[in-house]
Design a protein around this motif. Structure first.
Motif, PDB file in Angstrom:
ATOM      1  N   VAL A 127      83.674 -22.791 -52.912  1.00 50.54           N
ATOM      2  CA  VAL A 127      82.437 -22.643 -52.140  1.00 50.54           C
ATOM      3  C   VAL A 127      82.544 -23.316 -50.767  1.00 50.54           C
ATOM      4  O   VAL A 127      82.220 -22.720 -49.739  1.00 50.54           O
ATOM      5  CB  VAL A 127      81.233 -23.229 -52.922  1.00 50.54           C
ATOM      6  CG1 VAL A 127      79.983 -23.241 -52.051  1.00 50.54           C
ATOM      7  CG2 VAL A 127      80.995 -22.424 -54.188  1.00 50.54           C
ATOM      8  N   CYS A 128      83.008 -24.570 -50.743  1.00 53.48           N
ATOM      9  CA  CYS A 128      82.962 -25.360 -49.508  1.00 53.48           C
ATOM     10  C   CYS A 128      84.129 -25.114 -48.554  1.00 53.48           C
ATOM     11  O   CYS A 128      83.961 -25.211 -47.338  1.00 53.48           O
ATOM     12  CB  CYS A 128      82.906 -26.846 -49.846  1.00 53.48           C
ATOM     13  SG  CYS A 128      81.450 -27.306 -50.807  1.00 53.48           S
ATOM     14  N   LEU A 129      85.296 -24.807 -49.087  1.00 52.28           N
ATOM     15  CA  LEU A 129      86.475 -24.624 -48.237  1.00 52.28           C
ATOM     16  C   LEU A 129      86.856 -23.167 -48.024  1.00 52.28           C
ATOM     17  O   LEU A 129      87.225 -22.772 -46.918  1.00 52.28           O
ATOM     18  CB  LEU A 129      87.680 -25.369 -48.827  1.00 52.28           C
ATOM     19  CG  LEU A 129      87.625 -26.891 -48.852  1.00 52.28           C
ATOM     20  CD1 LEU A 129      88.947 -27.449 -49.356  1.00 52.28           C
ATOM     21  CD2 LEU A 129      87.307 -27.454 -47.470  1.00 52.28           C
ATOM     22  N   ASP A 130      86.796 -22.374 -49.079  1.00 56.20           N
ATOM     23  CA  ASP A 130      87.292 -20.997 -49.006  1.00 56.20           C
ATOM     24  C   ASP A 130      86.191 -19.946 -48.935  1.00 56.20           C
ATOM     25  O   ASP A 130      86.459 -18.804 -48.591  1.00 56.20           O
ATOM     26  CB  ASP A 130      88.172 -20.692 -50.236  1.00 56.20           C
ATOM     27  CG  ASP A 130      89.312 -21.690 -50.388  1.00 56.20           C
ATOM     28  OD1 ASP A 130      89.817 -22.167 -49.365  1.00 56.20           O
ATOM     29  OD2 ASP A 130      89.681 -21.985 -51.542  1.00 56.20           O
ATOM     30  N   GLY A 131      84.962 -20.325 -49.304  1.00 58.13           N
ATOM     31  CA  GLY A 131      83.904 -19.329 -49.447  1.00 58.13           C
ATOM     32  C   GLY A 131      82.814 -19.406 -48.405  1.00 58.13           C
ATOM     33  O   GLY A 131      83.067 -19.661 -47.228  1.00 58.13           O
ATOM     34  N   ARG A 157      87.227 -36.064 -51.961  1.00 58.54           N
ATOM     35  CA  ARG A 157      87.141 -36.853 -50.733  1.00 58.54           C
ATOM     36  C   ARG A 157      87.390 -35.983 -49.500  1.00 58.54           C
ATOM     37  O   ARG A 157      86.739 -36.141 -48.476  1.00 58.54           O
ATOM     38  CB  ARG A 157      88.142 -38.000 -50.765  1.00 58.54           C
ATOM     39  CG  ARG A 157      87.792 -39.080 -51.758  1.00 58.54           C
ATOM     40  CD  ARG A 157      86.634 -39.924 -51.297  1.00 58.54           C
ATOM     41  NE  ARG A 157      86.087 -40.700 -52.402  1.00 58.54           N
ATOM     42  CZ  ARG A 157      84.908 -41.265 -52.396  1.00 58.54           C
ATOM     43  NH1 ARG A 157      84.114 -41.102 -51.354  1.00 58.54           N
ATOM     44  NH2 ARG A 157      84.469 -41.947 -53.417  1.00 58.54           N
ATOM     45  N   GLY A 158      88.344 -35.079 -49.606  1.00 60.62           N
ATOM     46  CA  GLY A 158      88.643 -34.199 -48.482  1.00 60.62           C
ATOM     47  C   GLY A 158      87.480 -33.290 -48.145  1.00 60.62           C
ATOM     48  O   GLY A 158      87.247 -32.964 -46.971  1.00 60.62           O
ATOM     49  N   ILE A 159      86.719 -32.888 -49.149  1.00 66.66           N
ATOM     50  CA  ILE A 159      85.603 -31.966 -48.931  1.00 66.66           C
ATOM     51  C   ILE A 159      84.342 -32.702 -48.477  1.00 66.66           C
ATOM     52  O   ILE A 159      83.659 -32.258 -47.556  1.00 66.66           O
ATOM     53  CB  ILE A 159      85.311 -31.153 -50.208  1.00 66.66           C
ATOM     54  CG1 ILE A 159      86.495 -30.231 -50.525  1.00 66.66           C
ATOM     55  CG2 ILE A 159      84.039 -30.323 -50.044  1.00 66.66           C
ATOM     56  CD1 ILE A 159      86.374 -29.495 -51.842  1.00 66.66           C
ATOM     57  N   ILE A 160      84.027 -33.839 -49.100  1.00 63.39           N
ATOM     58  CA  ILE A 160      82.758 -34.509 -48.797  1.00 63.39           C
ATOM     59  C   ILE A 160      82.818 -35.387 -47.560  1.00 63.39           C
ATOM     60  O   ILE A 160      81.772 -35.800 -47.048  1.00 63.39           O
ATOM     61  CB  ILE A 160      82.270 -35.358 -49.992  1.00 63.39           C
ATOM     62  CG1 ILE A 160      83.188 -36.571 -50.225  1.00 63.39           C
ATOM     63  CG2 ILE A 160      82.101 -34.514 -51.235  1.00 63.39           C
ATOM     64  CD1 ILE A 160      82.660 -37.555 -51.245  1.00 63.39           C
ATOM     65  N   GLY A 161      84.010 -35.704 -47.071  1.00 58.77           N
ATOM     66  CA  GLY A 161      84.099 -36.574 -45.904  1.00 58.77           C
ATOM     67  C   GLY A 161      83.816 -38.020 -46.261  1.00 58.77           C
ATOM     68  O   GLY A 161      83.742 -38.391 -47.438  1.00 58.77           O
ATOM     69  N   PRO A 162      83.611 -38.865 -45.249  1.00 59.05           N
ATOM     70  CA  PRO A 162      83.393 -40.290 -45.517  1.00 59.05           C
ATOM     71  C   PRO A 162      82.033 -40.549 -46.169  1.00 59.05           C
ATOM     72  O   PRO A 162      81.057 -39.865 -45.875  1.00 59.05           O
ATOM     73  CB  PRO A 162      83.447 -40.922 -44.112  1.00 59.05           C
ATOM     74  CG  PRO A 162      83.055 -39.814 -43.199  1.00 59.05           C
ATOM     75  CD  PRO A 162      83.596 -38.555 -43.813  1.00 59.05           C
ATOM     76  N   THR A 163      81.998 -41.537 -47.061  1.00 59.72           N
ATOM     77  CA  THR A 163      80.735 -41.970 -47.650  1.00 59.72           C
ATOM     78  C   THR A 163      80.128 -42.999 -46.699  1.00 59.72           C
ATOM     79  O   THR A 163      80.632 -44.114 -46.580  1.00 59.72           O
ATOM     80  CB  THR A 163      80.947 -42.562 -49.057  1.00 59.72           C
ATOM     81  OG1 THR A 163      81.531 -41.561 -49.898  1.00 59.72           O
ATOM     82  CG2 THR A 163      79.626 -43.011 -49.665  1.00 59.72           C
ATOM     83  N   VAL A 164      79.038 -42.615 -46.020  1.00 62.25           N
ATOM     84  CA  VAL A 164      78.476 -43.448 -44.951  1.00 62.25           C
ATOM     85  C   VAL A 164      77.363 -44.365 -45.439  1.00 62.25           C
ATOM     86  O   VAL A 164      76.913 -45.245 -44.701  1.00 62.25           O
ATOM     87  CB  VAL A 164      77.955 -42.570 -43.794  1.00 62.25           C
ATOM     88  CG1 VAL A 164      79.105 -41.820 -43.137  1.00 62.25           C
ATOM     89  CG2 VAL A 164      76.891 -41.586 -44.281  1.00 62.25           C
ATOM     90  N   TYR A 165      76.896 -44.144 -46.679  1.00 63.03           N
ATOM     91  CA  TYR A 165      75.859 -45.014 -47.220  1.00 63.03           C
ATOM     92  C   TYR A 165      76.008 -45.046 -48.736  1.00 63.03           C
ATOM     93  O   TYR A 165      76.189 -44.018 -49.369  1.00 63.03           O
ATOM     94  CB  TYR A 165      74.458 -44.509 -46.853  1.00 63.03           C
ATOM     95  CG  TYR A 165      73.355 -45.481 -47.196  1.00 63.03           C
ATOM     96  CD1 TYR A 165      73.011 -46.507 -46.323  1.00 63.03           C
ATOM     97  CD2 TYR A 165      72.676 -45.383 -48.408  1.00 63.03           C
ATOM     98  CE1 TYR A 165      71.999 -47.409 -46.646  1.00 63.03           C
ATOM     99  CE2 TYR A 165      71.661 -46.281 -48.736  1.00 63.03           C
ATOM    100  CZ  TYR A 165      71.332 -47.286 -47.853  1.00 63.03           C
ATOM    101  OH  TYR A 165      70.342 -48.173 -48.176  1.00 63.03           O
TER     102      TYR A 165
END
Length: 201
Positions: A127-131, A157-165
């Motif tokens: 869904v997030c990378l290919d779709g 981790r690669g899909i959601i990015g950094p955890t900022v909070y």
């Protein structure tokens, strides 16, 4: 009215185009999602791992924004174009470039994924990378925890990015926003004549 920690989480996310947060169950992640949409009202695909979560989000957003701005995508029902569309991740895996909903859904400028850690890794990637989510400029992921039990933490981790909070359940308990967790163990007699004594097989 948002609580102080919800405001902090929202502010941390909106400082960047790609981020994730961790807030415990009962901490009001749906309110944060609602405020992301208020602050950044672009064409958005809100993704849930399960249909009951999608239904809750749809009902909540419908009350806030109204039916002219909110729709729910279902592969079995007529699709309605809207500024904010809620869908399950599983339904979105069946939408490819040949699907009649592709143009509408893949043109979303923003994706918001609720309870992101609960979605199967391959579905998440599809869904997030290919779709349908691959073209989104803004990417936000909210969950009670961003840990995985299936060994796919690196992909997550690669899909959601950094955890900022990040907020722990203990913090919300100490601040009086959640009740202290109480665990009770009960001994229940086994059925069909099996002994309930734990010392016997």
């Amino acid at each position: 009215e948002m609580r102080s920690y919800q405001k902090d989480a929202l502010e941390a996310m909106l400082k960047t185009d790609h981020a994730s947060i961790e807030i415990p169950t009962g901490g009001g992640k749906s309110l944060i999602i609602t405020n992301i949409l208020m602050k950044n009202p672009v064409k958005t695909l809100i993704i849930a791992p399960l249909s009951d979560i999608a239904d809750q989000l749809y009902s909540s957003l419908l009350r806030v924004f109204g039916p002219q701005y909110v729709a729910k995508y279902s592969s079995t029902k007529t699709r309605k174009s809207a500024l904010f569309t809620i869908a399950t991740a599983q339904a979105l895996t069946r939408v490819d470039s040949k699907h009649n909903a592709w143009d509408e859904l893949s043109s979303s400028e923003q994706i918001i994924f609720d309870e992101s850690h609960t979605c199967p890794a391959e579905t998440f990637k599809a869904v997030c990378l290919d779709g349908v989510g691959k073209n989104a400029r803004y990417r936000y992921f909210v969950s009670a925890t961003q840990m995985r039990a299936d060994g796919s933490d690196m992909l997550l981790r690669g899909i959601i990015g950094p955890t900022v909070y990040r907020l722990d359940v203990k913090d919300l308990v100490s601040q009086g926003f959640l009740k202290e967790i109480s665990v009770t163990f009960l001994t229940v007699p086994a059925a069909f004549g099996v002994s309930s004594d734990p010392n016997t097989e």
